[in-house]
Design a protein around this motif. Sequence first.
Motif, mmCIF file in Angstrom:
data_model
loop_
_atom_site.group_PDB
_atom_site.id
_atom_site.type_symbol
_atom_site.label_atom_id
_atom_site.label_comp_id
_atom_site.label_asym_id
_atom_site.label_seq_id
_atom_site.Cartn_x
_atom_site.Cartn_y
_atom_site.Cartn_z
ATOM 1 N N GLY A 247 0.793 -1.219 0.000
ATOM 2 C CA GLY A 247 0.000 0.000 0.000
ATOM 3 C C GLY A 247 0.824 1.266 0.000
ATOM 4 O O GLY A 247 0.339 2.312 -0.401
ATOM 5 N N CYS A 248 2.059 1.197 0.435
ATOM 6 C CA CYS A 248 2.873 2.401 0.552
ATOM 7 C C CYS A 248 3.222 2.979 -0.820
ATOM 8 O O CYS A 248 3.114 4.184 -1.020
ATOM 9 N N LEU A 249 3.631 2.139 -1.739
ATOM 10 C CA LEU A 249 4.063 2.646 -3.036
ATOM 11 C C LEU A 249 2.921 3.303 -3.802
ATOM 12 O O LEU A 249 3.076 4.395 -4.344
ATOM 13 N N LYS A 250 1.786 2.644 -3.829
ATOM 14 C CA LYS A 250 0.637 3.207 -4.542
ATOM 15 C C LYS A 250 0.188 4.509 -3.881
ATOM 16 O O LYS A 250 -0.067 5.503 -4.554
ATOM 17 N N GLY A 251 0.126 4.524 -2.561
ATOM 18 C CA GLY A 251 -0.265 5.726 -1.838
ATOM 19 C C GLY A 251 0.732 6.852 -2.020
ATOM 20 O O GLY A 251 0.351 8.024 -2.140
ATOM 21 N N ALA A 252 2.020 6.517 -2.054
ATOM 22 C CA ALA A 252 3.046 7.538 -2.234
ATOM 23 C C ALA A 252 2.958 8.173 -3.615
ATOM 24 O O ALA A 252 3.119 9.393 -3.752
ATOM 25 N N VAL A 253 2.690 7.381 -4.617
ATOM 26 C CA VAL A 253 2.568 7.935 -5.969
ATOM 27 C C VAL A 253 1.374 8.878 -6.051
ATOM 28 O O VAL A 253 1.492 10.014 -6.517
ATOM 29 N N VAL A 254 0.237 8.419 -5.564
ATOM 30 C CA VAL A 254 -0.971 9.249 -5.622
ATOM 31 C C VAL A 254 -0.790 10.504 -4.768
ATOM 32 O O VAL A 254 -1.110 11.612 -5.206
ATOM 33 N N GLY B 61 0.692 10.025 1.661
ATOM 34 C CA GLY B 61 0.075 8.968 0.867
ATOM 35 C C GLY B 61 0.583 7.596 1.241
ATOM 36 O O GLY B 61 -0.173 6.624 1.286
ATOM 37 N N CYS B 62 1.861 7.501 1.553
ATOM 38 C CA CYS B 62 2.438 6.228 1.985
ATOM 39 C C CYS B 62 1.819 5.784 3.305
ATOM 40 O O CYS B 62 1.449 4.626 3.461
ATOM 41 N N LEU B 63 1.700 6.704 4.245
ATOM 42 C CA LEU B 63 1.092 6.364 5.532
ATOM 43 C C LEU B 63 -0.355 5.916 5.363
ATOM 44 O O LEU B 63 -0.792 4.932 5.958
ATOM 45 N N TYR B 64 -1.104 6.639 4.544
ATOM 46 C CA TYR B 64 -2.500 6.284 4.327
ATOM 47 C C TYR B 64 -2.626 4.944 3.601
ATOM 48 O O TYR B 64 -3.452 4.106 3.962
ATOM 49 N N GLY B 65 -1.803 4.729 2.600
ATOM 50 C CA GLY B 65 -1.839 3.472 1.850
ATOM 51 C C GLY B 65 -1.499 2.292 2.734
ATOM 52 O O GLY B 65 -2.121 1.222 2.632
ATOM 53 N N ARG B 66 -0.544 2.453 3.613
ATOM 54 C CA ARG B 66 -0.174 1.373 4.537
ATOM 55 C C ARG B 66 -1.311 1.081 5.517
ATOM 56 O O ARG B 66 -1.601 -0.064 5.832
ATOM 57 N N HIS B 67 -1.957 2.145 5.982
ATOM 58 C CA HIS B 67 -3.093 1.991 6.891
ATOM 59 C C HIS B 67 -4.227 1.216 6.219
ATOM 60 O O HIS B 67 -4.798 0.299 6.806
ATOM 61 N N ARG B 68 -4.542 1.572 4.981
ATOM 62 C CA ARG B 68 -5.616 0.888 4.247
ATOM 63 C C ARG B 68 -5.261 -0.575 3.989
ATOM 64 O O ARG B 68 -6.118 -1.451 4.074
ATOM 65 N N ALA B 69 -4.016 -0.853 3.675
ATOM 66 C CA ALA B 69 -3.595 -2.237 3.426
ATOM 67 C C ALA B 69 -3.738 -3.077 4.692
ATOM 68 O O ALA B 69 -4.180 -4.232 4.625
ATOM 69 N N LYS B 70 -3.406 -2.506 5.844
ATOM 70 C CA LYS B 70 -3.566 -3.239 7.103
ATOM 71 C C LYS B 70 -5.036 -3.504 7.399
ATOM 72 O O LYS B 70 -5.394 -4.579 7.873
ATOM 73 N N HIS C 202 2.690 22.305 -4.548
ATOM 74 C CA HIS C 202 4.106 22.060 -4.818
ATOM 75 C C HIS C 202 4.817 21.421 -3.624
ATOM 76 O O HIS C 202 5.950 21.746 -3.306
ATOM 77 N N HIS C 203 4.123 20.530 -2.923
ATOM 78 C CA HIS C 203 4.701 19.783 -1.815
ATOM 79 C C HIS C 203 4.582 18.293 -2.120
ATOM 80 O O HIS C 203 3.916 17.549 -1.417
ATOM 81 N N GLY C 204 5.253 17.867 -3.176
ATOM 82 C CA GLY C 204 5.168 16.480 -3.602
ATOM 83 C C GLY C 204 5.733 15.503 -2.597
ATOM 84 O O GLY C 204 5.179 14.434 -2.394
#
Length: 80
Positions: free
Chosen positions: A24-31, A50-59, A41-43
């Motif tokens: 979930g981290c990679l997909k969330g980080a990209v988005v 996004g990584c934190l959120y993606g990891r949370h959703r995967a768990k 401009h804060h990529g």
Amino acid sequence: MKTFATLLAAALLSLAAPSADAKGCLKGAVVGGVAGHYAAHHGVLGAAAGCLYGRHRAKEQERQQSQQSQHQPPAGQDKM
């Protein structure tokens, strides 16, 4: 020469480190990175969030799947 030594040390340390579970981290980080870049401009900040959120959703999804597999009756023993 210092730059080469630094890069070599970093490469060796990254190979020696244990692999991380990044579901979930990679997909969330990209988005998050794309959204953060276009929004303000804060990529990098968006990618981290996004990584934190993606990891949370995967768990959460993993937890739901394990709960469903525990509550399913064995094959061939359906409820009547």
